[in-house]
Design an enzyme around this catalytic site. Structure first.
Site, short mmCIF file in Angstrom:
data_model
loop_
_atom_site.label_atom_id
_atom_site.label_comp_id
_atom_site.label_asym_id
_atom_site.label_seq_id
_atom_site.Cartn_x
_atom_site.Cartn_y
_atom_site.Cartn_z
N GLU A 20 72.85 20.62 43.70
CA GLU A 20 73.28 21.08 42.15
C GLU A 20 73.04 20.08 41.19
OE1 GLU A 20 76.58 23.50 41.92
OE2 GLU A 20 75.74 24.99 43.51
N LYS A 72 77.68 36.09 40.10
CA LYS A 72 76.25 35.48 40.60
C LYS A 72 75.61 36.98 40.89
CE LYS A 72 78.31 31.47 43.00
NZ LYS A 72 78.68 31.09 44.49
#
EC number: 4.2.1.11
Length: 426
Positions: free
Chosen positions: A205, A337
């Site tokens: 990330e 999500k």
């Protein structure tokens, strides 16, 4: 009527070099929508099913040609001629067509790609940006970012047990200022780590993944870097953690292998409380494992009046799982999500349910991302006030920050940066 005339899917690559699905939807007025689906590394057991081919001769079994075929065949045939503005009907038809509880026949990745692409096409047909099309006239809150600047756990190859150490620029007055503050701390951290002899490689990330011994050491480097960048820890920039504790929950114990600790739920809760007592931590995600409901309730009683406790693996963006948490008094926030639940409509339902009961919502990326920036629009559309979309490096993460900056510019004086206002932290 904005009639769907074509749906076409293809196999592309995500930020980890793994295949994922991208979907194009075309309407009869020439409007188009495109969406690429993300994928997670630390995934909850209750997430909707991601369809992979299992053919070891292609991408080590991770290909998504079955999902592509499902879109180009069954789903396209079912939705052709439908009004793209009927989002909930479109999503319901795909859920019914799949016929399983977790979308395992067609694949949540196939269904989600179509769901998001339909919304984008409908927005273009309506001559509206996606955030305005979905959120209406009141969509105007720019979210406070949780910026993942040190990676551990499943997102990095190092001994650090906690998966993400994040900063939140709470004193910023705009998203563009928040991004600048985050970038300045990110670069200060790079120098601080380098000067201490640590590598500055980055994880999935975009955060650094140094070979550190403990959470304390990771947080210590971040605190120094905040100050080195000219900011005040806790006042200008707060901290947030993603423990991702399901990953190290074994046989009823939290096994912190990197720190050589084996802790009960109560002990791990005290471990987290101790960190919160010593550092300006406003938010902890997945502080307990997905099936440790008793641990979650105890943690919420211990910290919930002063720390935002975010359920990710616990709730998996599923309104039914969230309803259980609400009834039990577990957590006070939900991570959102889109690929955990598999349709836009169900995602919006989860956010609405959370807000209805006083829980906050954090819009989130996955560790396997693409250049698709849909979640930036969703964060503004839902006015959730928080977004988690990685570090200040890697184009797959920066794409979301850049989209938020564009949205802020479009909103002009009616836009408002959330700051501390949307965080459940006492």
């Amino acid at each position: 009527m904005s009639e769907i005339i074509d749906i076409h899917a293809r196999e592309i690559l995500d930020s980890r070099g793994n295949p994922t699905i991208e979907v194009d939807v075309t309407l009869d007025d020439g409007s188009t929508g495109r969406a690429a689906v993300p994928s997670g590394a630390s995934t909850g057991a209750y997430e909707a099913h991601e369809q992979r081919d299992g053919d070891k001769a292609r991408y080590n079994g991770k290909g998504v040609l079955k999902a592509v075929d499902a879109v180009n065949g069954e789903i396209c045939n079912e939705l052709a001629g439908m009004d793209a503005t009927e989002q909930r009907l479109v999503d319901t038809l795909m859920i019914d067509l799949d016929g399983t509880e977790n979308k395992s026949r067609l694949g949540a990745n196939a269904i989600l790609g179509v769901s998001l692409a339909v919304a984008k096409a409908a927005a273009e047909s309506s001559a509206l940006p996606l955030y305005r099309y979905l959120g209406g006239a009141n969509a105007r809150i720019l979210p406070t970012p949780m910026m993942n600047i040190i990676n551990g756990g499943a997102h990095a190859d190092n001994p650090v047990d906690i998966q993400e150490f994040m900063i939140m620029p709470v004193s910023a007055e705009s998203i563009s200022e928040a991004v600048r503050m985050g970038a300045e701390v990110f670069h200060a951290l790079k120098k601080t780590l380098h000067d201490a002899g640590h590598n500055t490689n980055v994880g999935d990330e975009g955060g650094f993944a140094p070979n550190l011994a403990s959470a304390d050491e990771a947080i210590g480097f971040i605190m120094k870097s905040i100050e080195k960048a000219g900011y005040r820890p806790g006042e200008d920039i707060a901290l947030a953690l993603d423990a991702a504790s399901t990953e190290f929950y074994k046989n009823g114990k939290y096994e912190l292998a990197g720190e050589g600790k084996s802790l009960s739920s109560e002990q791990f809760g005290q471990y987290l409380a101790d960190l919160c007592g010593r550092y300006p931590i406003l938010s902890i995600e997945d502080g307990m494992a997905e099936d440790d409901w008793d641990g979650w309730v105890a943690l919420t009683e211990l910290l919930g009046d002063r720390v935002q406790l975010v359920g990710d693996d616990l709730f998996v963006t599923n309104p039914d799982r969230l309803a259980i948490g609400l009834q039990k008094g577990a957590a006070n926030s939900i991570l959102v999500k889109v690929n955990q639940i598999g349709t836009l409509s169900e995602t919006l339902d989860a956010v609405e349910l959370a807000h209805l009961h006083g829980y906050t919502a954090v819009m989130s990326h996955r560790s396997g991302e693409t250049e698709d920036s849909t979640i930036a629009d969703l964060a503004v559309a839902t006015n959730c006030g928080q977004i988690k979309t990685g570090s200040l490096s890697r184009s797959d993460r920066i794409a979301k920050y850049n989209q938020l900056i564009r949205i802020e510019e479009e909103l002009g004086p009616i836009g408002m940066y959330a700051g501390l206002a949307r965080i459940n932290a006492g």
